[in-house]
Design a protein around this motif. Structure first.
Motif, mmCIF file in Angstrom:
data_model
loop_
_atom_site.group_PDB
_atom_site.id
_atom_site.type_symbol
_atom_site.label_atom_id
_atom_site.label_comp_id
_atom_site.label_asym_id
_atom_site.label_seq_id
_atom_site.Cartn_x
_atom_site.Cartn_y
_atom_site.Cartn_z
ATOM 1 N N GLU A 341 0.821 -1.205 0.000
ATOM 2 C CA GLU A 341 0.000 0.000 0.000
ATOM 3 C C GLU A 341 0.866 1.271 0.000
ATOM 4 N N ASP A 344 2.096 1.668 -3.582
ATOM 5 C CA ASP A 344 1.004 2.193 -4.403
ATOM 6 C C ASP A 344 0.789 3.686 -4.135
ATOM 7 N N LYS A 345 0.955 4.075 -2.880
ATOM 8 C CA LYS A 345 0.788 5.482 -2.517
ATOM 9 C C LYS A 345 1.826 6.355 -3.213
ATOM 10 N N THR A 347 3.123 5.874 -6.127
ATOM 11 C CA THR A 347 2.652 6.053 -7.507
ATOM 12 C C THR A 347 1.573 7.124 -7.569
ATOM 13 N N GLU A 348 0.673 7.086 -6.599
ATOM 14 C CA GLU A 348 -0.398 8.083 -6.527
ATOM 15 C C GLU A 348 0.179 9.492 -6.320
ATOM 16 N N LEU A 349 1.174 9.600 -5.446
ATOM 17 C CA LEU A 349 1.793 10.898 -5.181
ATOM 18 C C LEU A 349 2.544 11.413 -6.404
ATOM 19 N N ASP A 351 1.852 10.812 -9.507
ATOM 20 C CA ASP A 351 0.831 11.287 -10.448
ATOM 21 C C ASP A 351 0.304 12.664 -10.032
ATOM 22 N N ALA A 352 0.147 12.866 -8.729
ATOM 23 C CA ALA A 352 -0.377 14.139 -8.233
ATOM 24 C C ALA A 352 0.635 15.269 -8.439
#
Length: 366
Positions: A341, A344-345, A347-349, A351-352
């Motif tokens: 997790e 995955d976070k 990757t999310e950051l 993208d942001a």
């Protein structure tokens, strides 16, 4: 001072990733005068290192690998000059000019003043400045029209490393220290601290960052870029304050940090900078959580290919997460210790940050 001229050969140099790593730089042409035949190019690319030398397993080495790969592909020789101290910079550049170099690559922020002086004295030559915009009057533009800056907003990737470090720390204390407090060093430390702060805000935690004060833009520095007892003592001082993730920023000083970590007998994660240090120095691979990478090798390669084919472009290149000029290396041996997790976070950051939803502050941020 070491000066050599040789026919380029890859030999044991680390293999490159995709040549398109730095978006916005020209791609290598299919027929460029290399081994495929045709008339040989009358072109001599050259490079001068900073005091860290070409075997620093970091940014000097990456720049040199880019030079070698480009010269090999162009089918030309190259010159290299290795600096032993800052006092060598001006004379080393004069040496390369005298040897008939067409394009001179200077590696490192500290070489910028000497590079500018040389470029202004030799307006018909081309210069590539790694890690500095050569903007001594701070008007937002490079001071000579024959200099191409290759620079990196490493705060973005360091932000991810800071978030990752906060998420993996068991003691709630992470640390960083640098060689000299110059923008290209401090940008790592500041981005790292911002990532930790963001982790705390999102998760209601209080992970501490030692070695860097964002408010004062100052912290722990060795005063140079050598792997020496001073670097080891600073690393040990941070370890004694219970850090379990350590980010040394400044070429070979990571070696001193690794020695201090091993002496501690504790499980302390090491973060590399510039290169994927797991690949450039496997001796510390088991300690590395990740590395904050700059695409210096590919940026240098692309710029020399352009120049060698008569297409030198002085437009600055700024490496970001969006164009993959900066990135995080794989976790390698630490893969099983990073929760899915958390990965995955990240990757999310990323993208942001690319989307502009998260703004990482730095002197290169728009």
């Amino acid at each position: 001072m070491k000066v050599t001229t040789r026919k380029a050969a890859l030999g044991g140099l680390a293999m490159f990733g995709a040549a398109a790593l730095l978006a916005g730089c020209a791609q290598a042409p299919e027929d460029n005068g290399g081994d495929g035949g045709g008339e040989a190019l009358d072109y001599l690319p050259c490079m001068v290192s900073d005091a860290g030398g070409f075997d620093d397993k970091s940014f000097n080495q990456l720049g040199f690998e880019g030079l070698v790969k480009a010269a090999d592909e162009l089918g030309v020789e190259y010159n290299e000059v290795e600096s032993a101290a800052e006092t060598d910079y001006a004379s080393n550049l004069t040496n390369l000019v005298d040897q008939g170099c067409n394009t001179i690559v200077t590696v490192g922020f500290l070489l910028a003043p000497a590079a500018l002086e040389s470029a202004e004295a030799n307006p018909d030559l081309e210069y590539i400045s790694i890690d500095d915009t050569v903007d001594t009057d701070f008007d937002g533009t490079t001071d000579a029209p024959n200099i191409k800056p290759i620079i990196f907003d490493t705060a973005q990737a360091a932000f991810l490393a800071g978030y990752l470090s906060a998420g993996t720390s068991q003691t709630g204390v992470v640390g960083t220290f640098g060689g000299i407090n110059i923008p290209t060093v401090a940008i790592f430390m500041d981005g790292f601290a911002q990532g930790v702060e963001y982790y705390n805000e999102e998760n209601g935690t209080a992970v501490k960052v030692l070695g860097w004060d964002r408010a004062n833009q100052d912290g722990s520095f060795t005063g140079g870029f050598e792997a020496n007892d001073t670097a080891r003592q600073i690393a040990q001082g941070l370890i004694d304050q219970n850090v379990d993730v350590l980010l040394p920023v400044g070429g070979p000083i990571y070696q001193s940090a690794a020695a201090a970590i091993r002496d501690s007998g504790r499980e302390i994660a090491l973060l590399g900078v510039d290169a994927d240090v797991y690949e450039t120095d496997p001796s510390v691979g088991d300690l590395l959580l990740t590395s904050i990478r700059k695409g210096i090798d590919v940026g240098t390669y692309n710029a020399i290919i352009e120049a060698g084919n008569g297409e030198f472009d002085p437009t600055p290149f700024v490496g970001t997460l969006e164009n993959e000029g900066v990135s995080l290396a794989p976790f390698h041996d630490w893969e099983d210790r990073v929760p899915a997790e958390l990965a995955d976070k990240l990757t999310e950051l990323q993208d942001a940050i690319v989307a502009g939803d998260i703004v990482v502050e730095s002197y290169l941020a728009e």
